[in-house]
Enzyme design. Sequence first.
Site, mmCIF file in Angstrom:
data_model
loop_
_atom_site.group_PDB
_atom_site.id
_atom_site.type_symbol
_atom_site.label_atom_id
_atom_site.label_comp_id
_atom_site.label_asym_id
_atom_site.label_seq_id
_atom_site.Cartn_x
_atom_site.Cartn_y
_atom_site.Cartn_z
ATOM 1 N N SER A 29 -149.818 4.804 37.748
ATOM 2 C CA SER A 29 -148.596 4.158 37.287
ATOM 3 C C SER A 29 -147.507 4.105 38.351
ATOM 4 O O SER A 29 -146.642 3.232 38.309
ATOM 5 C CB SER A 29 -148.069 4.855 36.034
ATOM 6 O OG SER A 29 -147.821 6.220 36.296
ATOM 7 N N HIS B 119 -142.505 7.502 38.622
ATOM 8 C CA HIS B 119 -142.219 6.155 38.127
ATOM 9 C C HIS B 119 -141.010 5.555 38.842
ATOM 10 O O HIS B 119 -141.043 4.402 39.293
ATOM 11 C CB HIS B 119 -141.955 6.201 36.620
ATOM 12 C CG HIS B 119 -143.172 6.484 35.811
ATOM 13 N ND1 HIS B 119 -143.153 6.532 34.432
ATOM 14 C CD2 HIS B 119 -144.450 6.740 36.169
ATOM 15 C CE1 HIS B 119 -144.365 6.791 33.982
ATOM 16 N NE2 HIS B 119 -145.165 6.937 35.020
#
Length: 346
Positions: free
Chosen positions: A250, A308
């Site tokens: 991610s 992230h």
Amino acid sequence: MWSARLIFPARNFLSGQPLSARSGLLNSRVPIQCSNIRTGGSRKAPRYGKGSNFQPKTETKIEVETGPVSPSKLWKPLGFTVAFSSACFVGASIWQYENILARRKQQWNWYEEQLVRPRKYGWIRDRLNHVWNGLTEGQKTFYVICFANVLVFLCWRIPMFQSTMVRYFCSNPASRVVCWPMALSMFSHYAPLHLFCNMYVLHSFSSGACASLGKEQFVALYLAGGMVASMASYVYKCVAAKPGLSLGASGAIMTILAYVCSRYPDLKLSIVFMPFFTFSAGTAIKVIMGLDAVGILLGWKLFDHAAHLGGAACGLGYYYWGDKYVWQKREVILRWWHNIRGSGSH
């Protein structure tokens, strides 16, 4: 439209309890499939009984380094991040150069390709070639990345590999091996739902990103973004003194997501399972980054929010300055490679 980089807290490894792994919009509890997990080889994990989800046939001894991380230990992964990311763009420049030469050669040798060279026989092979050639560059690139992620996911299922998987395919700033796991962990998923959600998001944005960047620049940005995300995770864990293992794609996906949302801010997006609810890409990236920022401030431990944010910041930075200060500066590399190829042909 959601991706997640999981954090496996070190205390779960120490106690031998099943790790709580959540991904995407759904939750799934996944027990680590190891029967003997140690920290420094001193503490054994309890064996799973008949009522557990997994009964290992062989015992795997796993050492997980924990404890506070000195800021001075971050210089080595920082240098590796810079070197690895630079190598990605240098390699992408050479890759693009070779692809251009190959296309020119193919155009000049069309007669040999079509008439002289023998045809590939076999219905299955012809059908596979037809399907593969019908894919866009973005789809081809996605399937290659997805295949690598699935291959690593299957390796997690092999008990004898799990010691190696924890050491090299989970990023951990407290580990004795800190550099290569930063890169390898972006291809690593333990939970099936985690893998599915990340690949779903990557598939949704890979075609648009490849159309804008080209496959060579896309791959370089994807890998460099994953490295920056891992570095951001290291810094946060060091500053906050919250050790833990992280894995997942991610961070790299957030880089591509941030780039596409910045490049096409009016693009309409929707959440999986709720296609009736749409919003602009520009709004989406702001909300996602805002949630990750809140997660860091409040100390949420579900996802690696620092990774992230690091990946998203890389994507935003590349959109605003990458083309001008990175990709357009590759002329020196191309000239150097052209001279090497020219001297090698004589």
